[in-house]
Design a protein around this motif. Structure first.
Motif, short mmCIF file in Angstrom:
data_model
loop_
_atom_site.label_atom_id
_atom_site.label_comp_id
_atom_site.label_asym_id
_atom_site.label_seq_id
_atom_site.Cartn_x
_atom_site.Cartn_y
_atom_site.Cartn_z
N GLY A 10 -8.73 5.94 41.37
CA GLY A 10 -8.42 4.51 41.46
C GLY A 10 -8.33 3.83 40.12
N SER A 14 -12.71 -1.36 37.95
CA SER A 14 -13.85 -0.48 37.66
C SER A 14 -13.39 0.87 37.14
N GLU A 33 -4.22 7.23 40.54
CA GLU A 33 -4.04 6.01 41.34
C GLU A 33 -2.90 6.22 42.34
N ARG A 34 -3.18 5.88 43.61
CA ARG A 34 -2.16 6.13 44.64
C ARG A 34 -0.92 5.26 44.46
N GLY A 40 -5.41 -2.51 41.72
CA GLY A 40 -6.12 -2.48 43.00
C GLY A 40 -6.18 -3.84 43.66
N LEU A 41 -7.39 -4.27 44.01
CA LEU A 41 -7.58 -5.56 44.68
C LEU A 41 -7.15 -6.71 43.79
N ASN A 42 -7.04 -6.44 42.53
CA ASN A 42 -6.66 -7.50 41.60
C ASN A 42 -5.39 -7.12 40.86
N GLY A 55 -5.05 -11.03 43.52
CA GLY A 55 -6.40 -11.52 43.77
C GLY A 55 -6.78 -12.75 43.00
N HIS A 57 -8.10 -15.82 41.59
CA HIS A 57 -8.25 -17.27 41.60
C HIS A 57 -8.78 -17.64 40.23
N ALA A 58 -9.90 -16.99 39.90
CA ALA A 58 -10.56 -17.28 38.63
C ALA A 58 -11.40 -16.09 38.23
N ILE A 229 -5.21 10.69 46.03
CA ILE A 229 -6.02 11.88 46.32
C ILE A 229 -6.22 11.97 47.82
N HIS A 405 -8.53 0.00 51.21
CA HIS A 405 -9.84 -0.40 51.75
C HIS A 405 -9.76 -0.52 53.27
N THR A 432 -16.66 -1.83 43.71
CA THR A 432 -17.09 -2.68 44.82
C THR A 432 -18.31 -2.14 45.57
N GLY A 438 -15.96 -8.42 41.99
CA GLY A 438 -15.23 -9.43 41.22
C GLY A 438 -14.68 -8.70 39.99
N ILE A 439 -13.88 -9.40 39.20
CA ILE A 439 -13.22 -8.75 38.07
C ILE A 439 -14.26 -8.27 37.06
C1 LIG Z 1 -7.44 -12.00 47.84
C2 LIG Z 1 -8.44 -11.62 46.80
C3 LIG Z 1 -8.88 -12.59 45.90
C4 LIG Z 1 -9.80 -12.25 44.91
N1 LIG Z 1 -10.14 -13.20 44.00
C5 LIG Z 1 -10.93 -12.87 42.98
C6 LIG Z 1 -11.17 -13.80 41.94
O1 LIG Z 1 -10.62 -14.89 41.94
N2 LIG Z 1 -12.03 -13.45 40.95
C7 LIG Z 1 -12.64 -12.23 40.92
O2 LIG Z 1 -13.40 -11.97 39.98
N3 LIG Z 1 -12.41 -11.31 41.88
C8 LIG Z 1 -11.57 -11.61 42.90
N4 LIG Z 1 -11.32 -10.68 43.89
C9 LIG Z 1 -12.15 -9.47 43.95
C10 LIG Z 1 -11.75 -8.45 42.94
O3 LIG Z 1 -10.37 -8.28 43.01
C11 LIG Z 1 -12.43 -7.10 43.24
O4 LIG Z 1 -13.81 -7.27 43.44
C12 LIG Z 1 -12.23 -6.06 42.13
O5 LIG Z 1 -10.91 -6.10 41.65
C13 LIG Z 1 -12.58 -4.69 42.68
O6 LIG Z 1 -12.24 -3.66 41.78
P1 LIG Z 1 -12.60 -2.14 42.08
O7 LIG Z 1 -12.21 -1.38 40.88
O8 LIG Z 1 -14.00 -2.05 42.54
O9 LIG Z 1 -11.76 -1.69 43.34
P2 LIG Z 1 -10.18 -1.69 43.70
O10 LIG Z 1 -9.51 -2.82 43.02
O11 LIG Z 1 -10.14 -1.63 45.16
O12 LIG Z 1 -9.65 -0.34 43.06
C14 LIG Z 1 -9.55 0.86 43.77
C15 LIG Z 1 -8.21 1.52 43.48
O13 LIG Z 1 -8.19 2.80 44.11
C16 LIG Z 1 -6.88 3.06 44.61
N5 LIG Z 1 -6.99 4.06 45.67
C17 LIG Z 1 -7.47 3.90 46.93
N6 LIG Z 1 -7.48 5.09 47.58
C18 LIG Z 1 -7.01 6.03 46.71
C19 LIG Z 1 -6.82 7.43 46.77
N7 LIG Z 1 -7.14 8.12 47.87
N8 LIG Z 1 -6.31 8.06 45.69
C20 LIG Z 1 -6.02 7.39 44.55
N9 LIG Z 1 -6.20 6.05 44.43
C21 LIG Z 1 -6.69 5.38 45.50
C22 LIG Z 1 -6.43 1.70 45.10
O14 LIG Z 1 -5.01 1.65 45.20
C23 LIG Z 1 -7.00 0.77 44.02
O15 LIG Z 1 -6.08 0.58 42.97
C24 LIG Z 1 -10.35 -10.95 44.86
C25 LIG Z 1 -9.90 -9.99 45.76
C26 LIG Z 1 -8.93 -10.30 46.69
C27 LIG Z 1 -8.40 -9.23 47.59
#
Ligand SMILES: Cc1cc2nc3c(=O)[nH]c(=O)nc-3n(C[C@H](O)[C@H](O)[C@H](O)COP(=O)(O)OP(=O)(O)OC[C@H]3O[C@@H](n4cnc5c(N)ncnc54)[C@H](O)[C@@H]3O)c2cc1C
Length: 461
Positions: A10, A14, A33-34, A40-42, A55, A57-58, A229, A405, A432, A438-439
């Motif tokens: 991913g 993170s 990364e898929r 990802g979420l952001n 994602g 906002h701030a 993966i 997710h 997460t 969050g970011i």
């Molecule tokens: C609508 C929305 C609004 C948000 N607003 C804010 C905000 O304003 N401020 C803030 O700080 N946070 C915000 N967030 C939260 C923030 O985006 C997340 O908490 C943070 O980005 C999570 O990052 P992560 O690395 O943990 O996970 P993810 O971003 O989920 O990263 C995981 C990655 O793994 C990849 N993946 C999944 N399965 C596979 C696989 N089998 N093989 C290869 N790759 C795979 C996914 O495509 C993804 O890119 C928001 C989220 C959303 C959805």
């Protein structure tokens, strides 16, 4: 067969941050990364020449340049990214709007204290006690166990209205639990939102993602997009290799997964117990208008709106709960890089209800979300008159499709893995479901899990 010291699953916040740490200490590391776009979420996308952030906002955890002891300063130091590169601009102020009371807060924590003293004078000393507790609490200790934040805060704050108002932004910006959250998570979110505050990088989320990728590649890390993966192949509780969607096999000594705890355990070849899947997901509409809200007197940056007697942070029985929302005005940060007026409206939503719709009904329901969002803007700001140029709606179904997710659970599982360890010896969780989100939280999670599990002690300076 290709082989790595560490494979990261991913390329969200993170995964990218973890990758930088490992590449910095000369590990042979690959992020898989898929999707074709990282983040990802952001993440981000483009429609009709408009740049949309999925994602953002701030960014929470605002810190000034060089401010010591702040999570943002620490993470930039660990990633060796200069503060100036983020080009952060601060929020004007945000507001918690409930039926009977309103509370404003900004990046100066004094504003919230004054607002609480004015609106809930009898709670003045209790709020001061809560602040003391929060400042002293070791929120990032990896051994902290779940305890109900509401129960703990209720021992101090005796007015339920104030309690609900304090919890509202913290729940909707980071709780995997319905109507409550873990106390450590509460403290992390309280500090990051009320004591540190909101900012936005110039050019939005892509500015952060580009910085992370540039750094990672510069350090020799490998990033493969469009490389999902399918399976983590294990033998007697140890990862041997990972198998890609296209059947390619890659070996690695360690695997760090950012895709979520249940999502990770589901693809381990030796059958594992599936951790709890979270229930909290959202629908968001992004509007582009021909006028900026600030030109018509709207100065708020984010509004946490609730129309219920008691704030309901829970999966609704219908597609969306229209009685509470987050309304974000990205133009209302110190520096406005948008040419048009942008408004984002977020509602708590039910994944299963969205997922059972056929294509035609799905599109119709998205139009209803647009209508409800516009009605809410008109209700809160009747003076705002502007022509709608473009809009886009995304739903829990979109979130699942583009991030993997399960059930579009933005804040992941209710079963967090604070120390990142799994039943598989060399498979670790970051992001997460490690519990920092969050970011800023996700990046800190990637850094701390990489430091803890994949770097030798002497490598972490
Ligand atoms: C609508 C929305 C609004 C948000 N607003 C804010 C905000 O304003 N401020 C803030 O700080 N946070 C915000 N967030 C939260 C923030 O985006 C997340 O908490 C943070 O980005 C999570 O990052 P992560 O690395 O943990 O996970 P993810 O971003 O989920 O990263 C995981 C990655 O793994 C990849 N993946 C999944 N399965 C596979 C696989 N089998 N093989 C290869 N790759 C795979 C996914 O495509 C993804 O890119 C928001 C989220 C959303 C959805």
């Amino acid at each position: 067969m290709t082989s790595y010291d560490t494979i990261i699953i991913g390329a969200g916040m993170s995964g990218l941050a973890a990758g930088i740490r490992l590449a910095m200490f000369d590990q042979k590391v690959c992020i898989l990364e898929r999707h074709k776009v990282p983040g990802g979420l952001n993440s981000y996308y483009e429609r009709l020449d408009r740049k949309l952030d999925v994602g953002l906002h701030a960014m929470t955890n605002f810190a000034r340049r060089g401010e010591r002891g702040r999570p943002l300063t620490k993470l930039l130091k660990q990633l060796r990214i200069p503060y100036e590169k983020l080009e952060l601009s601060q929020q004007h102020f945000s507001r918690i709007a409930f039926p009977e009371h309103q509370l404003s807060f900004s990046n100066d924590p004094q504003l919230l204290t004054e607002e609480i003293e004015k609106t809930f004078p009898l709670q003045k000393d209790n709020f001061a006690r809560l602040l003391e507790l929060i400042k002293k609490y070791d929120d990032v200790n990896l051994n902290n166990k779940y305890q109900s934040a509401k129960e703990k805060v209720r021992e101090i704050i005796s007015d339920e209205n104030l309690l609900e108002m304090i919890f509202c932004p913290l729940l909707i910006y980071g709780s995997a639990w319905e109507n409550d959250m873990d106390f450590s998570q509460f403290v992390i979110m309280f500090k990051s939102i009320y004591l540190e505050g909101f900012s936005r990088p110039k050019n939005g989320v892509r500015a952060i993602i580009n910085l992370l990728i540039e750094k990672y590649i510069q350090l020799g890390g490998e990033l493969r997009l469009g490389a999902g993966i399918r399976k983590i192949d294990t033998e007697r509780g140890v990862v041997k290799s990972v198998i890609l969607d296209n059947g390619e096999i890659i070996q690695s000594n360690k695997v760090m997964s950012s895709i979520g705890f249940p999502e990770t355990m589901n693809i381990v070849s030796e059958k594992q117990e599936c951790p709890a899947v979270g229930a909290m997901s959202f629908t968001e509409t992004i509007f582009f208008f021909d006028k900026k809200p600030s030109d018509q007197g709207i100065k708020d940056t984010i509004i946490f709106f609730n129309d219920n007697e008691k704030y309901k942070y829970q999966k609704p029985q219908t597609l969306c709960d229209y009685r509470s929302a987050v309304i974000c005005f990205p133009n209302n940060f110190g520096y406005d890089d948008n040419d048009e007026g942008v408004v984002r409206v977020t509602f708590i939503s039910n994944f299963e209800k969205w997922n059972e719709l056929d294509r035609k009904t799905y599109l119709l329901r998205k139009k209803e979300v647009r209508k409800e969002s516009l009605a809410l803007i008109a209700r809160l700001f009747p003076e705002f008159k502007a022509k709608l140029l473009y809009y886009d709606v995304f739903t829990p179904r979109t979130i699942m499709r583009y991030t993997g997710h399960i059930k579009g659970a933005v804040y992941g599982s209710t079963q967090k893995v604070r120390d990142g360890r799994t039943a598989i010896k060399n498979l670790f969780i970051c992001g997460t479901d490690q519990g920092f989100l969050g970011i800023v939280g996700a990046m800190l999670s990637g850094i701390s899990m990489a430091n803890l599990h994949c770097l030798m002690n002497g490598d972490k300076a």
